[in-house]
Design an enzyme around this catalytic site. Structure first.
Site, short mmCIF file in Angstrom:
data_model
loop_
_atom_site.label_atom_id
_atom_site.label_comp_id
_atom_site.label_asym_id
_atom_site.label_seq_id
_atom_site.Cartn_x
_atom_site.Cartn_y
_atom_site.Cartn_z
N CYS A 3 0.84 -1.19 0.00
CA CYS A 3 0.00 0.00 0.00
C CYS A 3 0.88 1.25 0.00
O CYS A 3 1.71 1.43 0.89
CB CYS A 3 -0.90 -0.02 1.23
SG CYS A 3 -1.69 1.58 1.55
N CYS A 38 0.50 3.35 3.41
CA CYS A 38 0.90 2.86 4.73
C CYS A 38 2.21 3.54 5.17
O CYS A 38 3.03 3.93 4.34
CB CYS A 38 1.06 1.34 4.71
SG CYS A 38 -0.49 0.42 5.00
N HIS A 94 -4.04 0.41 8.21
CA HIS A 94 -4.56 0.15 6.87
C HIS A 94 -6.00 -0.36 6.87
O HIS A 94 -6.74 -0.14 5.91
CB HIS A 94 -3.65 -0.87 6.17
CG HIS A 94 -4.00 -1.13 4.74
ND1 HIS A 94 -3.74 -0.24 3.72
CD2 HIS A 94 -4.58 -2.21 4.14
CE1 HIS A 94 -4.14 -0.74 2.57
NE2 HIS A 94 -4.67 -1.93 2.79
N ASN A 104 -13.28 10.26 -0.89
CA ASN A 104 -13.93 9.24 -1.72
C ASN A 104 -13.71 7.92 -1.03
O ASN A 104 -12.56 7.51 -0.85
CB ASN A 104 -13.29 9.15 -3.11
CG ASN A 104 -13.59 10.36 -3.96
OD1 ASN A 104 -14.68 10.90 -3.91
ND2 ASN A 104 -12.62 10.79 -4.74
N SER A 118 -9.10 4.44 -5.22
CA SER A 118 -8.17 3.43 -5.73
C SER A 118 -7.40 2.75 -4.62
O SER A 118 -6.59 1.87 -4.88
CB SER A 118 -7.23 4.07 -6.75
OG SER A 118 -6.81 5.34 -6.33
N HIS A 159 -6.89 2.17 2.02
CA HIS A 159 -6.29 2.80 3.20
C HIS A 159 -7.10 4.06 3.53
O HIS A 159 -7.36 4.87 2.64
CB HIS A 159 -4.83 3.15 2.93
CG HIS A 159 -4.08 3.50 4.19
ND1 HIS A 159 -3.12 2.68 4.74
CD2 HIS A 159 -4.18 4.57 5.02
CE1 HIS A 159 -2.66 3.24 5.85
NE2 HIS A 159 -3.28 4.40 6.03
N HIS A 216 -8.26 7.44 3.85
CA HIS A 216 -7.64 8.72 3.46
C HIS A 216 -8.65 9.61 2.78
O HIS A 216 -9.68 9.16 2.28
CB HIS A 216 -6.45 8.48 2.53
CG HIS A 216 -6.83 8.07 1.14
ND1 HIS A 216 -7.32 6.82 0.83
CD2 HIS A 216 -6.81 8.76 -0.04
CE1 HIS A 216 -7.57 6.76 -0.47
NE2 HIS A 216 -7.27 7.92 -1.03
N GLN A 260 -8.82 13.78 0.65
CA GLN A 260 -8.03 14.69 -0.17
C GLN A 260 -8.41 16.13 0.14
O GLN A 260 -9.49 16.40 0.68
CB GLN A 260 -8.28 14.43 -1.65
CG GLN A 260 -7.83 13.08 -2.15
CD GLN A 260 -7.88 12.99 -3.68
OE1 GLN A 260 -7.41 13.87 -4.38
NE2 GLN A 260 -8.47 11.92 -4.18
N HIS A 314 -21.46 17.38 3.44
CA HIS A 314 -22.35 16.51 2.67
C HIS A 314 -21.80 15.09 2.59
O HIS A 314 -20.60 14.90 2.41
CB HIS A 314 -22.46 17.01 1.21
CG HIS A 314 -23.13 18.35 1.06
ND1 HIS A 314 -24.46 18.54 1.31
CD2 HIS A 314 -22.65 19.55 0.67
CE1 HIS A 314 -24.77 19.81 1.08
NE2 HIS A 314 -23.68 20.45 0.69
N TYR A 371 -31.85 10.01 -17.77
CA TYR A 371 -32.73 11.12 -17.42
C TYR A 371 -32.02 12.08 -16.45
O TYR A 371 -32.13 13.30 -16.57
CB TYR A 371 -34.03 10.61 -16.79
CG TYR A 371 -34.94 11.76 -16.38
CD1 TYR A 371 -35.70 12.42 -17.33
CD2 TYR A 371 -34.99 12.20 -15.06
CE1 TYR A 371 -36.49 13.50 -16.98
CE2 TYR A 371 -35.77 13.28 -14.71
CZ TYR A 371 -36.52 13.93 -15.67
OH TYR A 371 -37.29 15.00 -15.32
#
Ligand SMILES: O=P(O)(O)O[C@H]1O[C@H](CO)[C@@H](O)[C@H](O)[C@H]1O
Ligand SMILES: O=P(O)(O)O[C@H]1O[C@H](CO)[C@@H](O)[C@H](O)[C@H]1O
Lengths: 350, 350
Positions: free
Chosen positions: A52, A55, A115, A155, A163, A166, A168, A170, A300, A318
């Protein structure tokens, strides 16, 4: 002719933060699902993964190594969407071809050295350290002369394009106000100028009376499914007190914020007994050195899952060409989330 | 200080149809991808599938059977998001809780009886029959007194939430203008009032001069990657002539439209040699019985794939909270699409 019932009849609801309508189709909640199913995340991860790149101590892109960090760890994104450099820009492009350079800074924040944790399973004091780091970053990035707005977000989950599992988040800090933030500010400001009060304070007051969209609350924060929620289990965390950004939080408010982050994410995991995917982010005042009495700190959560750990809501067709659409009503979602325990299903004892 | 170069430097571009900015990060196109991969569609489907609820003669939901149709086939969606019924509505809800009932009609259109085709592999005369059906539906639905707007669209591919690979699209016709359409109309109208010309006609003129975002064209239609494209391989089909809706199309224009639909979708399939997923839809004048000189017929294609048949662009996190973001520039995407053949990779001979 029947009388309108929000639990039975298709209707549109207005989002006063973005100034747009969404379509609610409560009668459609029971249609069968024959489409794509998401794959379930592998639930067993080690505390430390030598492969990772997030890590502690491990190698990242281009040979850099992470520090042997023990709490929260911040570094510059190795593949930034924004760059610090100023460029010379002159344009004589026609009106319909407007563009302009954008400067900014992209950071990655590891929430924990561990992790196999997520916010939902972290201890509240460790989440408070994440909030501290967000606060320091907001101050530091915001003090750069070319930075006017700091977007803190996470995310979570492969289905959200994350992706690396771990824990995290941003930060993208930049010169301009991004589209959604500008739109929100426009509506917050129009309301503030008209009423001399905070839109979200007034909204919260009414939600606390109506009760039916509340998810959980503590002395300083309330989590609710907004009246205009787009995603099936969308949540907004709103501060009870009207303040504009992380720097205005008291010590108690910080801890209460950490607590409600834990409660919301634990409820999410409990919903389908899975590590619940979402994108989340804080909307707060720009750092552009002017007063922003219109801003009211909020966060949010936009989670994609609809019926189970593997069936998500597709915002396509739609929705992309027309407008956002939901089946389950916000009131139904709020009741489901409210009734869930805040004790995480994996531990049943924190 | 370097001079701005749109192929190197992060910048924002303005979408004059929606009145919003998007972020372009050309320097980021080469970052490694370690996230979720989509599963590839099974490429071998029979011409007729006894278990498909869209194949001719088969049973749909609730015991209804499809006709033994031979061209295009339209029926009422069995799980409509909108209902025809009028309801009594009175509201004394506070300002921040605005809602209103919405009436409408949802249709499903099978493009072909053949279960294993898509627009990309259909013959142009058969696509022309789909365009005829869209036109009749636009007229019929639009003539209902409670219908003011008709959204024609297609969700293609499991990754776009499409639950059945049988070639089909949908129509949602309704009383209100959906959010995206209202926003588009607002900007088209402001431009028309100012210049007394069609925004898209003026835009197209300049695109035809600049050339660099063109994908393909014929005597009546042009397909291009808009200057403000959000999705990696987004395409807009614009009519050369300024007209507002399907009913204004000449016989030649209809055939040319069918042809460019074929060319665009075949190029898409050829890009990654896969059945290319997308949401597409027509934006055209409302049916609300007033003149709409501002409207200029166009069709959007929003495809999710980014680098290969299995790696898509995730519009998450920053995109949901901030603004849409892309790595590849629209000019790079247009060149890639332009250089692809219009002969479908599976046939190499139509
Ligand atoms: O109607 P379908 O194909 O079952 O459903 C699909 O398209 C609809 C219209 O874009 C969306 O609301 C759904 O989320 C999507 O799964
Ligand atoms: O930066 P990451 O995690 O590699 O990438 C993810 O988040 C970004 C910010 O929301 C998005 O632009 C990417 O599409 C998404 O895959």
């Amino acid at each position: 002719m029947k009388t309108f019932d929000k639990n039975l009849h298709p209707h549109r609801r207005y989002n006063p933060l973005l100034g747009e309508w969404i379509l609610v189709s409560p009668q459609r909640a029971l249609r069968p699902w024959q489409g794509q199913k998401e794959s379930l995340p592998t639930e067993t991860r080690p505390e430390y993964d030598p492969h990772c790149y997030l890590c502690p101590g491990n190698e990242r892109a281009e040979g850099t190594h992470n520090q042997a960090y023990t709490d929260c760890y911040v570094f510059d994104n190795d593949f930034p969407a924004l760059l610090r450099d100023e460029v010379v820009f002159e344009s004589d492009a026609p009106d319909l071809f407007q563009s302009k350079p954008e400067r900014g800074i992209n950071k990655v924040i590891c929430f924990s050295p561990n992790h196999n944790l997520t916010l939902a399973e972290m201890a509240v004091p460790d989440i408070a350290k994440v909030v501290d780091t967000w606060t320091t970053q907001y101050a530091e990035l915001g003090s750069q002369p070319f930075i006017n707005y700091v977007q803190i977000f996470e995310n979570k989950g492969a289905v959200m394009g994350c992706s690396n599992p771990h824990p995290h988040g941003q930060i993208w800090a930049q010169s301009s106000l991004p589209t959604q933030v500008e739109r929100t500010q426009h509506h917050l400001r129009a309301y503030y100028e008209k009423h001399k009060t905070s839109l979200l304070a007034d909204y919260l007051k009414q939600e606390l009376q109506q009760q039916e969209r509340l998810v959980c609350e503590n002395g300083h924060f309330v989590a609710l499914v907004p009246f205009w929620a787009t995603w099936p289990y969308e949540i907004m965390i709103v501060s009870r007190r009207h303040f504009g950004n992380l720097l205005a939080m008291s010590h108690d408010e910080k801890n209460a914020f950490a607590q409600i982050l834990k409660d919301v994410t634990a409820k999410y995991d409990n919903l389908f007994e899975t590590s619940f995917p979402y994108s989340s982010g804080i909307h707060q005042a720009p750092t552009n050195r002017v007063a922003h009495p219109e801003w009211h700190f909020h966060m949010h959560f936009y989670p994609p899952l609809l019926r189970s750990a593997t069936v998500k809501k597709f915002m396509v067709g739609y929705e992309m060409l027309g407008e956002a659409q939901r089946d389950l009503t916000p009131e139904q979602s709020a009741k489901i989330l409210r009734d869930l325990p805040t004790v995480h299903y994996k531990t049943k004892s924190n």
